[in-house]
Design an enzyme around this catalytic site. Structure first.
Site, PDB file in Angstrom:
ATOM      1  N   GLU A  50       0.815  -1.221   0.000  1.00 47.62           N
ATOM      2  CA  GLU A  50       0.000   0.000   0.000  1.00 47.62           C
ATOM      3  C   GLU A  50       0.848   1.269   0.000  1.00 47.62           C
ATOM      4  OE1 GLU A  50      -3.664  -1.758   2.720  1.00 47.62           O
ATOM      5  OE2 GLU A  50      -2.008  -0.746   3.715  1.00 47.62           O
ATOM      6  N   PRO A  51       1.589   1.532  -1.059  1.00 48.73           N
ATOM      7  CA  PRO A  51       2.384   2.755  -1.078  1.00 48.73           C
ATOM      8  C   PRO A  51       1.501   3.994  -1.243  1.00 48.73           C
ATOM      9  CG  PRO A  51       2.543   1.621  -3.188  1.00 48.73           C
ATOM     10  CD  PRO A  51       1.720   0.736  -2.286  1.00 48.73           C
ATOM     11  N   GLY A  52       1.802   5.035  -0.501  1.00 47.21           N
ATOM     12  CA  GLY A  52       1.100   6.308  -0.627  1.00 47.21           C
ATOM     13  C   GLY A  52       2.104   7.387  -1.005  1.00 47.21           C
ATOM     14  N   CYS A 109      -0.633  33.392   9.644  1.00 43.97           N
ATOM     15  CA  CYS A 109      -0.346  34.102  10.892  1.00 43.97           C
ATOM     16  C   CYS A 109       0.287  33.197  11.944  1.00 43.97           C
ATOM     17  CB  CYS A 109      -1.615  34.742  11.410  1.00 43.97           C
ATOM     18  SG  CYS A 109      -2.298  35.909  10.229  1.00 43.97           S
ATOM     19  N   GLU A 110       1.361  32.518  11.592  1.00 44.21           N
ATOM     20  CA  GLU A 110       2.122  31.728  12.560  1.00 44.21           C
ATOM     21  C   GLU A 110       3.585  31.781  12.142  1.00 44.21           C
ATOM     22  OE1 GLU A 110       0.898  27.952  13.834  1.00 44.21           O
ATOM     23  OE2 GLU A 110      -1.243  28.433  13.692  1.00 44.21           O
TER      24      GLU A 110
HETATM   25  C1  LIG Z   1      -0.947   5.877   5.400  1.00 40.82           C
HETATM   26  C2  LIG Z   1      -1.054   4.433   5.145  1.00 40.82           C
HETATM   27  C3  LIG Z   1      -0.351   3.859   4.098  1.00 40.82           C
HETATM   28  C4  LIG Z   1       0.604   4.628   3.212  1.00 40.82           C
HETATM   29  O1  LIG Z   1       1.689   5.150   3.876  1.00 40.82           O
HETATM   30  P1  LIG Z   1       2.784   5.975   3.035  1.00 40.82           P
HETATM   31  O2  LIG Z   1       3.800   6.335   4.020  1.00 40.82           O
HETATM   32  O3  LIG Z   1       2.075   7.168   2.498  1.00 40.82           O
HETATM   33  O4  LIG Z   1       3.278   5.072   1.976  1.00 40.82           O
HETATM   34  C5  LIG Z   1      -0.530   2.515   3.845  1.00 40.82           C
HETATM   35  N1  LIG Z   1      -1.354   1.773   4.602  1.00 40.82           N
HETATM   36  C6  LIG Z   1      -2.047   2.299   5.622  1.00 40.82           C
HETATM   37  C7  LIG Z   1      -2.956   1.431   6.408  1.00 40.82           C
HETATM   38  C8  LIG Z   1      -1.921   3.648   5.936  1.00 40.82           C
HETATM   39  O5  LIG Z   1      -2.593   4.149   6.966  1.00 40.82           O
END
Ligand SMILES: *Cc1c(COP(=O)(O)O)cnc(C)c1O
Length: 427
Positions: free
Chosen positions: A289-291, A356-357
């Site tokens: 699950e890459p984000g 404003c910080e």
């Molecule tokens: C946020 C998250 C990801 C992705 O993480 P990244 O650091 O963005 O790759 C994958 N799985 C789960 C369950 C998450 O909460």
């Protein structure tokens, strides 16, 4: 994570371009070309601040992940962790590339469906999913729902009508070297179940006639810059038994600064799959699950300098800031920057926002070549979490998202208007 200082010697133009989407080039006059589009044209057409996305870079990244994982482990899929960039155009593009999608909660589920994502490819997360959200996921036909707590099991047992495949999220007691705010797999994490409770959940689910336990899930955190913690996470879930599915989460770090050298996608996959070959059943399905590492480097934020304040330090203040990039304030993430029409070189400036910080600093001690009011500033590697964490602080209008490819640009999200700021207000 400490805020790194700018390097002593000015980085070369080449080093600076290396932080931008692959293919980013310079015009003969030294202006940035992103996806073949001149930044001055983009700024004129779409205004600033604007989040520019190199569409080809995003697709290329998706293919590297999907092809790389498939080449190493045939029964596998890549689910984009959509909280890193939840806009319908990104859901659509990554679904087109054949990716599955990870959503956390009803909002991202609704966005994914609006982006045309096949519900069967959805992996539904959340450490506090309400009954309404679980019902929504089930009714949409979500492929996998991830059990994060024992109440998830009670709720699903109550509402599920036909068989629902689920995973159990496990907290393996691993603390990667990253900011505390984005570490999730350590003991005492609010996410997932520690191993003894995970075993209890697994036993309950194996006895359930409505919930079909397909496997286990682990995600230890974000912006992780070495491969070792990922190997240890795979080993930890392997100890829970034999399952059809092992979801190994995301968390690979992105390259934000000259000093960052995250593992490549291929090095990361080598570690995950290398460990999996040793400890997981060979016929199991692997999901990742890459984000952040999928989308960060495809994005560039364009700002315009509003004022330069000469003193010690010299401040260059732009027309955006912590309303469109909260990564600095939340995690102390370092970003680099350049004058977009005079790339590279220059003297140290504090690049600050308009909010404003005092914490509204986009980049401390960043080298900028003679920034003047009206100049464009480009901040690379803003594709991850900047859109999702953008906000209306100080009445800021959230910026547009502009896709660029082969010299063509199109807005896929428009800029907010002042009308949008009052749209939800009731008389
Ligand atoms: C946020 C998250 C990801 C992705 O993480 P990244 O650091 O963005 O790759 C994958 N799985 C789960 C369950 C998450 O909460």
């Amino acid at each position: 994570m400490s805020v790194a200082l700018a390097p002593a010697a000015p980085p070369s133009q080449e080093a600076l371009l290396g932080l931008f989407p692959p293919g980013t080039a310079l015009t003969p006059t030294g202006e940035l070309l992103i996806g073949g589009c001149r930044v001055t044209d983009l700024a004129e057409r779409f205004g600033t601040p604007a989040l520019i996305v190199d569409e080809a870079a995003l697709r290329h990244r998706a293919r590297r992940y999907a092809d790389g994982l498939a080449a190493r482990w045939e029964k596998s899929r890549v689910a984009f962790a959509s909280k890193a960039f939840p806009c319908t155009a990104v859901y659509r593009l990554l679904a087109e590339e054949g990716l599955s999608i990870d959503v956390a909660g009803g909002g991202e589920l609704a966005l994914a469906l609006a982006g045309g994502v096949d519900p069967a490819s959805l992996v539904v997360h959340g450490n506090a999913k309400t009954e309404a959200e679980l019902r929504m996921a089930m009714e949409a036909g979500a492929g996998l729902i991830v059990i994060d707590n024992l109440d998830d099991i009670d709720r699903l047992e109550r509402i599920v009508t036909t068989e629902q495949p689920v995973l159990v999220r496990v907290t393996p007691g691993i603390r990667p070297d990253t900011h505390a705010a984005v570490s999730t797999g350590q003991d005492g994490s609010k996410f997932g179940l520690p191993l003894p409770q995970a075993r209890e959940a697994i036993a309950r689910l194996r006895a359930s006639d409505r919930l079909r336990l397909d496997g286990v899930h682990v995600h230890i955190g974000s912006q992780i810059l070495d491969t070792d913690p990922f190997a240890r996470a795979v080993e930890a879930v392997a100890g829970l038994g034999t399952f059809a599915v092992y979801d190994l989460g995301g968390g690979l770090g992105a390259r934000y600064t000259y000093g960052d050298h995250p593992p490549t996608i291929e090095e990361y996959l080598d570690t995950l799959v290398g460990t999996a070959r040793k400890v997981l059943p060979s016929d199991a399905e692997i999901i990742i699950e890459p984000g952040r590492s999928m989308v960060a480097e495809a994005g560039v934020t364009l700002y315009r300098v509003v004022t330069v304040k000469y003193g010690e330090p010299v401040f260059a203040a732009v027309d955006g800031g912590m309303a469109d990039n909260l990564e600095v304030a939340l995690h102390g993430q370092r970003f680099e920057a350049t004058v977009a029409t005079r790339v590279g070189g220059g003297a140290p400036h504090h690049l600050v926002g308009r909010h404003c910080e005092s914490g509204d600093t986009l980049s401390a001690d960043v080298l900028l070549r003679d920034p003047r009011p009206g100049d464009l500033i480009a901040v690379p590697a803003t594709g991850a979490y900047c859109f999702s964490l953008s906000n209306n602080y100080n009445g800021a209008l959230r910026p547009p998202v502009v896709f660029c490819q082969n010299g063509q640009a199109r807005a896929v999200v428009r800029r907010e208007t002042y009308g949008d700021l009052t749209r939800r207000d009731l008389p």
